[in-house]
Motif scaffolding. Structure first.
Motif, PDB file in Angstrom:
ATOM      1  N   ALA A  69      -6.280   8.102  -4.358  1.00 13.43           N
ATOM      2  CA  ALA A  69      -6.783   6.741  -4.601  1.00 13.43           C
ATOM      3  C   ALA A  69      -6.990   6.480  -6.090  1.00 13.43           C
ATOM      4  CB  ALA A  69      -8.089   6.532  -3.856  1.00 13.43           C
ATOM      5  N   THR A  70      -6.822   7.528  -6.872  1.00  8.64           N
ATOM      6  CA  THR A  70      -7.016   7.445  -8.325  1.00  8.64           C
ATOM      7  C   THR A  70      -5.752   8.031  -8.970  1.00  8.64           C
ATOM      8  OG1 THR A  70      -7.977   9.665  -8.474  1.00  8.64           O
ATOM      9  CG2 THR A  70      -9.500   7.845  -7.990  1.00  8.64           C
ATOM     10  N   MET A 125       0.792  -1.237   0.000  1.00  7.76           N
ATOM     11  CA  MET A 125       0.000   0.000   0.000  1.00  7.76           C
ATOM     12  C   MET A 125       0.828   1.292   0.000  1.00  7.76           C
ATOM     13  SD  MET A 125      -3.261  -1.357   2.221  1.00  7.76           S
ATOM     14  CE  MET A 125      -4.185   0.172   2.176  1.00  7.76           C
ATOM     15  N   THR A 175     -15.679   3.051  -4.261  1.00  7.04           N
ATOM     16  CA  THR A 175     -15.907   1.611  -4.240  1.00  7.04           C
ATOM     17  C   THR A 175     -14.724   0.880  -4.871  1.00  7.04           C
ATOM     18  OG1 THR A 175     -17.254  -0.202  -5.146  1.00  7.04           O
ATOM     19  CG2 THR A 175     -17.358   1.880  -6.311  1.00  7.04           C
ATOM     20  N   GLN A 232      -7.013   5.947   6.475  1.00  6.12           N
ATOM     21  CA  GLN A 232      -6.859   6.656   5.190  1.00  6.12           C
ATOM     22  C   GLN A 232      -7.580   8.014   5.196  1.00  6.12           C
ATOM     23  OE1 GLN A 232      -7.605   3.407   5.460  1.00  6.12           O
ATOM     24  NE2 GLN A 232      -6.898   2.201   3.725  1.00  6.12           N
ATOM     25  N   ILE A 268      -4.631   1.413  -8.115  1.00  7.43           N
ATOM     26  CA  ILE A 268      -4.069   0.057  -8.164  1.00  7.43           C
ATOM     27  C   ILE A 268      -4.078  -0.439  -9.620  1.00  7.43           C
ATOM     28  CG2 ILE A 268      -4.498  -2.355  -7.504  1.00  7.43           C
ATOM     29  CD1 ILE A 268      -5.566  -1.234  -4.781  1.00  7.43           C
ATOM     30  N   GLY A 325      -6.146   2.334  -3.305  1.00  5.00           N
ATOM     31  CA  GLY A 325      -7.315   2.893  -3.964  1.00  5.00           C
ATOM     32  C   GLY A 325      -7.495   2.170  -5.290  1.00  5.00           C
TER      33      GLY A 325
HETATM   34  O1  MRU Z   1      -7.435  -0.282   1.182  1.00  7.53           O
HETATM   35  P1  MRU Z   1      -7.490   0.916   0.283  1.00  7.53           P
HETATM   36  O2  MRU Z   1      -6.908   2.141   0.885  1.00  7.53           O
HETATM   37  O3  MRU Z   1      -6.928   0.626  -1.089  1.00  7.53           O
HETATM   38  O4  MRU Z   1      -9.034   1.166   0.100  1.00  7.53           O
HETATM   39  C1  MRU Z   1      -9.474   2.238  -0.687  1.00  7.53           C
HETATM   40  C2  MRU Z   1     -10.950   2.356  -0.714  1.00  7.53           C
HETATM   41  O5  MRU Z   1     -11.662   1.625  -0.063  1.00  7.53           O
HETATM   42  C3  MRU Z   1     -11.542   3.372  -1.630  1.00  7.53           C
HETATM   43  O6  MRU Z   1     -12.729   3.869  -1.104  1.00  7.53           O
HETATM   44  C4  MRU Z   1     -11.823   2.717  -2.981  1.00  7.53           C
HETATM   45  O7  MRU Z   1     -10.680   2.108  -3.489  1.00  7.53           O
HETATM   46  C5  MRU Z   1     -12.336   3.677  -3.975  1.00  7.53           C
HETATM   47  S1  MRU Z   1     -11.036   4.727  -4.514  1.00  7.53           S
HETATM   48  C6  MRU Z   1     -11.579   5.870  -5.574  1.00  7.53           C
END
Ligand code: MRU
Length: 366
Positions: free
Chosen positions: A170-171, A50, A243, A203, A58, A54
């Motif tokens: 996350a994006t 990590m 999500t 987070q 990923i 996100g």
């Molecule tokens: O464990 P993570 O930090 O990868 O989890 C991220 C999330 O749960 C986000 O809400 C999800 O990936 C949507 S990101 C636009």
């Protein structure tokens, strides 16, 4: 988005050095570290541990991982092995499988000597497509915020609660849940964000709060258990979350604790929206609770917390008694009946098979 006034994405190709770079998110908000990812093994570690996280990021990172590996070994065997090792890193976010399948479908029919360049080109496209999807999510989500604002007194604040970090980190950029917030802020609509801390990895506290700070968006960090109380007292106008995988029938898998927020929202008539780019839809599954694999992470994430220590360094402390085991399911599923709507790059639809099919008619429902 901006870091100290300078534009950044969460992953990018540095054309001066010819290397893929990421923001190593493990150290935020206390330290801003950029690292090169130069080998397939480094991509595997960055996703599994990590440094990047996100669902959309990923996926984009995996695409760049394939591209970097193709420059070393572009054989059929390498494509297959790269799919396997990257796919193993995190089981829940479907964007990972989506990106790996996309890259594999492109590369396999191609002559070996063309694969490295084509893979890097496609990785750039996947990153750019993510940015555009998220921008459009903001454009569509803004309309919901405008509608809520229109029902209030002029200048009255729209209070939005979010969970985890579905922000630009996350994006590749903009974020999913945060894109409508940024768009509303830029449009001059006063918004205020309740940021769930999001145990165990925090987070929300570490990343979403930092993102909001960096763009001067009014916000408060709250503990995960505060949301229901705030909703009962009329202090939340809407919830927007991201999500990791949404089923073809509209069930939504997201960071652990999202389901409880959706239950509280329904009990208090607070609209609960989920923002997602279409690669986050898993068209092969219907029932999220039964079919989506939920990542179990190390229990040390529960028994310990990381933060800034008194001497200014980033460190970890144990918060539980010696010997108490932790349980750490990382995601949960919110059934579609609790979801007011899905905000996608094409517009807003019902969280239902019909709603998703109407929005993406080219997809065959699983
Ligand atoms: O464990 P993570 O930090 O990868 O989890 C991220 C999330 O749960 C986000 O809400 C999800 O990936 C949507 S990101 C636009």
């Amino acid at each position: 988005m901006k870091v100290d006034g300078k534009d950044f994405r969460s992953i990018w190709y540095n054309s001066d050095t010819g290397k893929v770079q990421i923001i190593d998110q493990r150290w935020l908000p206390h330290e801003f570290r950029v690292v090169d990812l130069t080998t397939r093994a480094a991509f595997v570690t960055a996703i599994a541990d990590m440094w990047v996280r996100g669902a959309p990021l990923i996926g984009a990172t995996a695409a760049y991982g394939v591209a970097v590996e193709m420059a070393r070994d572009a054989s059929d065997a390498s494509i297959v092995e790269t799919w396997d090792v990257l796919h193993e890193t995190r089981p829940t976010a479907i964007n990972l499988r989506w990106a790996l399948n996309d890259m594999t479908a492109l590369l396999m029919p191609m002559p070996e000597e063309e694969r490295a360049a084509a893979a890097m080109q496609r990785a750039h496209e996947i990153a750019d497509e993510d940015v555009e999807c998220n921008r459009m999510i903001g454009v569509h989500g803004l309309e919901i915020i405008k509608d809520i604002a229109a029902k209030k007194q002029p200048g009255e604040v729209v209070n939005i609660l979010t969970h985890c970090n579905a922000g630009w980190l996350a994006t590749v950029d903009w974020g999913t849940a945060t894109s409508p917030m940024y768009h509303a802020h830029m449009a001059g609509i006063p918004v205020h964000i309740w940021v769930d801390e999001t145990r165990p990895r925090n987070q929300g506290a570490l990343l979403t709060a930092w993102e909001m700070n960096s763009h001067d968006i009014p916000h408060h960090l709250i503990v995960d258990n505060a949301g229901g109380h705030l909703m009962q007292h009329g202090q939340v106008d809407m919830v927007i979350v991201g999500t990791d995988r949404t089923t073809a029938h509209g069930d939504v898998c997201n960071k652990i604790g999202t389901y409880l927020k959706a239950l509280a929202a329904q009990d208090n008539n607070v609209p609960f929206y989920v923002a997602l780019p279409s690669p986050t839809i898993d068209w092969t599954v219907k029932d999220g609770v039964a079919e989506i694999p939920i990542e179990e992470r190390d229990d040390s994430e529960v028994t310990h917390v990381q933060g800034k220590l008194a001497d200014g360094t980033v460190g970890e402390v144990q918060i539980s008694p010696d010997g108490t085991p932790g349980g750490n399911p990382a995601f949960d599923v919110t059934p579609r009946r609790l979801v007011t709507g899905l905000i996608t790059e094409r517009g807003i639809c019902d969280a239902s098979p019909e709603g998703l099919a109407a929005m993406f008619p080219e997809r065959v429902l699983g």
